[in-house]
Write a protein that holds these residues in place. Structure first.
Motif, PDB file in Angstrom:
ATOM      1  N   MET A   1       0.755  -1.064   0.002  1.00 33.90           N
ATOM      2  CA  MET A   1      -0.033  -0.102   0.063  1.00 33.90           C
ATOM      3  C   MET A   1       0.759   1.313  -0.016  1.00 33.90           C
ATOM      4  N   ARG A   2       0.470   2.360  -0.835  1.00 38.38           N
ATOM      5  CA  ARG A   2       1.229   3.333  -1.133  1.00 38.38           C
ATOM      6  C   ARG A   2       1.736   4.271   0.480  1.00 38.38           C
ATOM      7  N   SER A   3       0.476   4.276   1.081  1.00 35.04           N
ATOM      8  CA  SER A   3       0.531   5.087   2.331  1.00 35.04           C
ATOM      9  C   SER A   3       1.354   4.586   3.491  1.00 35.04           C
ATOM     10  N   ARG A   4       1.577   3.024   3.351  1.00 37.85           N
ATOM     11  CA  ARG A   4       2.440   2.215   4.245  1.00 37.85           C
ATOM     12  C   ARG A   4       3.782   2.508   3.797  1.00 37.85           C
ATOM     13  N   ARG A   5       4.039   2.637   2.363  1.00 37.46           N
ATOM     14  CA  ARG A   5       5.429   2.900   1.795  1.00 37.46           C
ATOM     15  C   ARG A   5       5.800   4.081   2.349  1.00 37.46           C
ATOM     16  N   ALA A   6       4.894   4.929   2.262  1.00 43.26           N
ATOM     17  CA  ALA A   6       5.245   6.634   2.449  1.00 43.26           C
ATOM     18  C   ALA A   6       5.349   7.091   3.970  1.00 43.26           C
ATOM     19  N   GLY A   7       5.053   6.042   4.937  1.00 46.35           N
ATOM     20  CA  GLY A   7       5.232   6.187   6.190  1.00 46.35           C
ATOM     21  C   GLY A   7       3.971   6.804   7.044  1.00 46.35           C
ATOM     22  N   TRP A   8       2.725   6.839   6.164  1.00 47.84           N
ATOM     23  CA  TRP A   8       1.732   7.712   6.791  1.00 47.84           C
ATOM     24  C   TRP A   8       0.945   6.583   7.635  1.00 47.84           C
ATOM     25  N   PRO A   9       0.407   6.899   8.717  1.00 48.16           N
ATOM     26  CA  PRO A   9      -0.306   5.946   9.557  1.00 48.16           C
ATOM     27  C   PRO A   9      -1.696   5.278   9.058  1.00 48.16           C
ATOM     28  N   GLN A  10      -2.059   4.165   9.442  1.00 49.52           N
ATOM     29  CA  GLN A  10      -2.984   3.691   8.937  1.00 49.52           C
ATOM     30  C   GLN A  10      -4.420   4.509   9.200  1.00 49.52           C
ATOM     31  N   VAL A  11      -5.302   4.770   8.456  1.00 48.01           N
ATOM     32  CA  VAL A  11      -6.583   5.423   8.883  1.00 48.01           C
ATOM     33  C   VAL A  11      -7.562   4.618   9.465  1.00 48.01           C
ATOM     34  N   THR A  12      -7.700   4.927  10.888  1.00 44.34           N
ATOM     35  CA  THR A  12      -8.589   4.090  11.523  1.00 44.34           C
ATOM     36  C   THR A  12     -10.173   4.922  11.722  1.00 44.34           C
ATOM     37  N   ARG A  13     -11.130   4.541  12.207  1.00 48.80           N
ATOM     38  CA  ARG A  13     -12.190   5.139  12.274  1.00 48.80           C
ATOM     39  C   ARG A  13     -12.015   6.333  13.134  1.00 48.80           C
ATOM     40  N   GLY A  14     -11.379   6.437  14.148  1.00 48.16           N
ATOM     41  CA  GLY A  14     -11.164   7.682  15.032  1.00 48.16           C
ATOM     42  C   GLY A  14     -10.540   8.533  14.101  1.00 48.16           C
ATOM     43  N   ARG A  15      -9.446   8.084  13.514  1.00 48.19           N
ATOM     44  CA  ARG A  15      -8.662   9.191  12.639  1.00 48.19           C
ATOM     45  C   ARG A  15      -9.530   9.918  11.600  1.00 48.19           C
ATOM     46  N   PHE A  16     -10.449   9.059  10.916  1.00 49.32           N
ATOM     47  CA  PHE A  16     -11.192   9.624  10.075  1.00 49.32           C
ATOM     48  C   PHE A  16     -11.975  10.565  10.671  1.00 49.32           C
ATOM     49  N   GLU A  17     -12.762  10.302  11.578  1.00 45.69           N
ATOM     50  CA  GLU A  17     -13.590  11.298  12.407  1.00 45.69           C
ATOM     51  C   GLU A  17     -12.896  12.496  12.820  1.00 45.69           C
ATOM     52  N   GLU A  18     -11.529  12.573  13.249  1.00 43.84           N
ATOM     53  CA  GLU A  18     -10.820  13.532  13.503  1.00 43.84           C
ATOM     54  C   GLU A  18     -10.462  14.302  12.187  1.00 43.84           C
ATOM     55  N   LEU A  19     -10.262  13.504  10.970  1.00 43.43           N
ATOM     56  CA  LEU A  19      -9.921  14.472   9.803  1.00 43.43           C
ATOM     57  C   LEU A  19     -11.411  15.009   9.078  1.00 43.43           C
ATOM     58  N   ALA A  20     -12.738  14.507   9.485  1.00 38.82           N
ATOM     59  CA  ALA A  20     -13.602  15.033   9.133  1.00 38.82           C
ATOM     60  C   ALA A  20     -14.283  15.739  10.079  1.00 38.82           C
ATOM     61  N   GLY A  21     -13.767  16.221  11.070  1.00 38.38           N
ATOM     62  CA  GLY A  21     -14.079  17.057  11.924  1.00 38.38           C
ATOM     63  C   GLY A  21     -14.315  18.449  11.368  1.00 38.38           C
ATOM     64  N   ARG A  22     -14.765  19.406  12.379  1.00 37.29           N
ATOM     65  CA  ARG A  22     -14.838  20.693  12.169  1.00 37.29           C
ATOM     66  C   ARG A  22     -13.428  21.343  11.650  1.00 37.29           C
ATOM     67  N   THR A  23     -12.172  20.972  12.260  1.00 41.45           N
ATOM     68  CA  THR A  23     -10.904  21.622  11.684  1.00 41.45           C
ATOM     69  C   THR A  23     -10.307  20.562  11.097  1.00 41.45           C
ATOM     70  N   GLY A  24     -10.746  19.364  10.599  1.00 45.00           N
ATOM     71  CA  GLY A  24     -10.012  18.611   9.896  1.00 45.00           C
ATOM     72  C   GLY A  24      -9.635  18.780   8.475  1.00 45.00           C
ATOM     73  N   ALA A  25      -9.208  18.061   7.503  1.00 42.75           N
ATOM     74  CA  ALA A  25      -8.724  18.217   6.154  1.00 42.75           C
ATOM     75  C   ALA A  25     -10.103  17.858   5.331  1.00 42.75           C
ATOM     76  N   LEU A  26     -10.678  16.596   5.883  1.00 43.25           N
ATOM     77  CA  LEU A  26     -11.616  15.904   4.981  1.00 43.25           C
ATOM     78  C   LEU A  26     -12.997  17.128   4.997  1.00 43.25           C
ATOM     79  N   VAL A  27     -13.681  16.930   3.833  1.00 40.32           N
ATOM     80  CA  VAL A  27     -14.922  17.828   3.987  1.00 40.32           C
ATOM     81  C   VAL A  27     -15.840  16.606   3.484  1.00 40.32           C
ATOM     82  N   VAL A  28     -16.587  16.218   4.239  1.00 41.84           N
ATOM     83  CA  VAL A  28     -17.661  15.223   3.896  1.00 41.84           C
ATOM     84  C   VAL A  28     -18.880  15.464   4.806  1.00 41.84           C
ATOM     85  N   GLY A  29     -20.036  14.933   4.022  1.00 42.19           N
ATOM     86  CA  GLY A  29     -21.508  15.035   4.882  1.00 42.19           C
ATOM     87  C   GLY A  29     -22.483  15.640   3.856  1.00 42.19           C
TER      88      GLY A  29
END
Length: 85
Positions: free
Chosen positions: A1-29
């Motif tokens: 997986m490209r993200s693993r080779r790049a050293g990025w952490p695995q995206v867990t549900r908690g991390r997704f929620e953080e990224l999708a939250g008010r100050t996170g980088a994802l825009v979903v909803g």
């Protein structure tokens, strides 16, 4: 997986929620949530003039991808225009 080779952490549900939250980088909803997030970014950055959309769609059917684009172009842009007015 490209993200693993790049050293990025695995995206867990908690991390997704953080990224999708008010100050996170994802825009979903739903259109209200997306418009609110974009308005927040506009406020924090002191005014933005454009928003680039990138959709990672995976196995999402074509008609649902097109519906998402339609919602963005019609519903979300309408909400943002009313906020800006």
């Amino acid at each position: 997986m490209r993200s693993r080779r790049a050293g990025w952490p695995q995206v867990t549900r908690g991390r997704f929620e953080e990224l999708a939250g008010r100050t996170g980088a994802l825009v979903v909803g739903d259109p209200d949530e997306v418009a609110a997030k974009i308005a927040y970014v506009d406020q924090v950055l002191g005014g933005i003039t454009r928003f680039n959309l990138q959709m990672s769609v995976g196995p999402v059917p074509y008609f649902l991808r097109m519906r998402a684009i339609e919602l963005f172009g019609v519903e979300i842009s309408r909400r943002l225009a009313s906020i800006a007015a």
